[in-house]
Scaffold this active site. Structure first.
Site, PDB file in Angstrom:
ATOM      1  N   ASP A  13       0.809  -1.225   0.000  1.00  0.00           N
ATOM      2  CA  ASP A  13       0.000   0.000   0.000  1.00  0.00           C
ATOM      3  C   ASP A  13       0.840   1.272   0.000  1.00  0.00           C
ATOM      4  OD1 ASP A  13      -2.269  -1.617   0.094  1.00  0.00           O
ATOM      5  OD2 ASP A  13      -2.286  -1.614   2.288  1.00  0.00           O
ATOM      6  N   LYS A  16       2.012   2.018  -5.057  1.00  0.00           N
ATOM      7  CA  LYS A  16       2.627   1.443  -6.273  1.00  0.00           C
ATOM      8  C   LYS A  16       1.764   1.664  -7.507  1.00  0.00           C
ATOM      9  CE  LYS A  16       2.601  -2.531  -4.249  1.00  0.00           C
ATOM     10  NZ  LYS A  16       2.148  -2.111  -2.929  1.00  0.00           N
ATOM     11  N   GLY A  40      -4.383  -4.357  -3.815  1.00  0.00           N
ATOM     12  CA  GLY A  40      -5.374  -3.315  -4.087  1.00  0.00           C
ATOM     13  C   GLY A  40      -4.605  -2.081  -4.497  1.00  0.00           C
ATOM     14  N   GLN A 223       2.051  -6.139  -3.140  1.00  0.00           N
ATOM     15  CA  GLN A 223       2.503  -6.204  -1.750  1.00  0.00           C
ATOM     16  C   GLN A 223       3.820  -5.409  -1.603  1.00  0.00           C
ATOM     17  OE1 GLN A 223       1.482  -9.605  -3.197  1.00  0.00           O
ATOM     18  NE2 GLN A 223      -0.446  -8.627  -2.739  1.00  0.00           N
ATOM     19  N   VAL A 419       2.384  14.297  -3.949  1.00  0.00           N
ATOM     20  CA  VAL A 419       1.801  15.253  -2.996  1.00  0.00           C
ATOM     21  C   VAL A 419       0.268  15.191  -3.013  1.00  0.00           C
ATOM     22  CG1 VAL A 419       3.792  16.806  -3.002  1.00  0.00           C
ATOM     23  CG2 VAL A 419       2.025  17.087  -4.750  1.00  0.00           C
TER      24      VAL A 419
END
Ligand code: GDP
Ligand code: IMO
Ligand code: MG
Length: 430
Positions: A13, A16, A40, A223, A419
């Site tokens: 998370d 990516k 996800g 992952q 950002v």
């Protein structure tokens, strides 16, 4: 450069998906090499938020061909649901631009049921899996009983499937869980099979030919390094090779083809984790809520796949140095810099303290982090909202100082900082 690998530097998370989207526009191929729909990956393009689990995030751009490599485990229903979702969102999906390796393994409802039953059996020591059947599908692969995507082409596939479900039902009964309906699974696969056949290909051959022809391959990790089956916080890991070297087995590319490969590590500007396992820099209470968010924003720290609240903490430089090492990262991308706006000071973990000694490098990997006390460097924060900034020089001095401190610890440059979740909310370190 023919090959660029995007890999998570933490526990997943890291952002990516949106970083793959950033690099994918000019790529010829975007290929996933590990995992399944436990991933996800969120990509925000204007008003559209794409949540991808199986299909490479680069598919949103019109040019690249998307590949699901042999290192993956593929749930046919999840695959078809996702192609459907993408088509409805206006993304072109057809066998000319999406292929699945014949050697990827299939996830069946039996794997999902076993995943859940095994977690119940683990009790308090549970891993906190996503329940997507990942562990049991890779178990069948390793024990050489798995069904592969290419098996869908065999006339007697449904008999093999039915036999596998029977076996799984025996294991489920041993675990005290209810059996699954064999007939219903066969029926579901009969439907999915027809729809999947046109996508099956020898993706290793195709990718190797593409590299020989000088085409550009972007490999999308799922992952993160600390969830890798060998190099992560074992046993609180996933069941695949998440690290950059997983690309070679997971896509069937020879290591010598990767001359000059770039390994881009994606690292959040703080640390998060979903599920159980060690987390030395974890924070709690008000500070945790501040980093996690309340769930009002789509980017707040709640799992894309399971909706679970993510555990949060300060950026761990010891684990980042480790990730740089085991992946051979050549550069970093730091995401979610905007979330740190408003902190008077920031804590950066620059070492671990144990028995009177301070270390900056792990000697026995990250599995046993018991007894280590993080050593923090306090850095000045910044008050400014950075979300509209697009050039490095315009970043607040303290933000640049924080990024410099990360690069110094990691020993590789920070190439990009994001950002905000939008495609263009990116600052390049030129
Ligand atoms: P992945 O699994 O590594 O692809 O990451 P996820 O998509 O699961 O989680 C990252 C979350 O952060 C998603 O909701 C992204 O839209 C969001 N995100 C990514 N980069 C930024 C950023 O720079 N700022 C903010 N606020 N959100 C971001
Ligand atoms: P992306 O690609 C964060 C975690 C689970 C659990 C452990 C094992 O979005 O970064 P599994 O279902 O794989 O057997 O679960 O791994 N996990 C993830 N955490 N992001 C992910 O993917 C994850 N995929 C699995 O929470 O702790
Ligand atoms: Mg994710």
């Amino acid at each position: 450069m023919a090959l660029q690998i995007i890999v998570g530097a933490q526990w997943g998370d890291e952002g990516k998906g949106r970083i793959v989207d950033w690099f994918a526009a000019d790529s010829d191929y975007v290929a996933r090499y590990n995992g399944g729909d436990n991933a996800g990956h969120s990509v925000t393009v204007g008003p559209k938020l794409f949540k991808l689990h199986l299909i490479p995030s680069g598919i949103i751009h019109p040019k690249p061909v998307a590949v699901l490599g042999n290192g993956m485990v593929v749930n046919p229903k999840a695959f078809l649901d996702e192609t459907d979702m993408l088509q409805k969102a206006g993304v072109e999906i057809n066998p000319q631009r999406l292929r699945i390796s014949y050697a990827a393994h299939l996830i069946t409802p039996a794997h999902m049921a076993l995943d859940k039953a095994q977690e119940v059996a683990r009790g308090k020591g549970n891993i906190g899996t996503t329940g997507r059947g990942i562990g049991p599908a890779y178990t069948d692969k390793a024990t050489r009983r798995g069904l592969r995507v290419g098996d869908l082409l065999a006339p007697d596939f449904l008999q093999h499937l039915s036999a596998q479900i029977d076996e799984a039902n025996q294991q489920l009964s041993f675990l005290g869980a209810s059996p699954i309906d064999n007939g219903a699974v066969v029926e579901e696969f009969q439907r999915c099979r027809e729809a999947m056949l046109p996508y099956i290909a020898d993706t290793s051959l195709e990718l190797c030919n593409a590299i020989s022809a000088g085409q550009r391959i972007l490999a999308e990790g799922a992952q993160g390094t600390l969830l890798d089956i060998d190099h992560g916080t074992y046993p609180f890991v996933t069941s695949s090779s998440t690290v950059a070297s997983g690309v070679f087995t997971g896509l069937g590319i020879g290591v010598t083809a990767a001359e000059g490969a770039q390994v881009t590590g994606v690292c959040k500007s703080f640390q998060t984790r979903v599920g159980s396992g060690p987390f030395p820099t974890e924070v709690f209470d008000d500070l945790a809520l501040r980093l996690r968010g309340t769930g009002q924003n789509p980017w707040d720290e709640y799992g894309t796949t399971t909706g679970r609240a993510r555990r949060v903490g300060w950026l761990d430089g010891v684990l980042l140095r480790y990730a740089v090492r085991v992946n051979g990262m050549t550069e970093l991308v730091i995401t979610k810099l905007d979330i740190l706006s408003g902190f008077q000071t920031l804590q950066l973990c620059v070492g671990y303290h144990q028995n009177g000694k301070t270390i900056v490098d792990l000697s026995f990997g990250p599995s046993n982090l018991e007894g280590y006390e993080p050593v923090y460097q306090e850095l000045p924060g910044w008050a400014e909202d950075v979300s509209a900034i697009r050039t490095w020089d315009d970043l607040p001095a303290a933000a640049k100082g924080y990024l410099d401190a990360i690069a110094h610890l990691a020993g590789v440059p920070v190439r990009l900082a994001s950002v905000g979740p939008e495609r263009e909310q990116m600052v390049e370190n030129k």
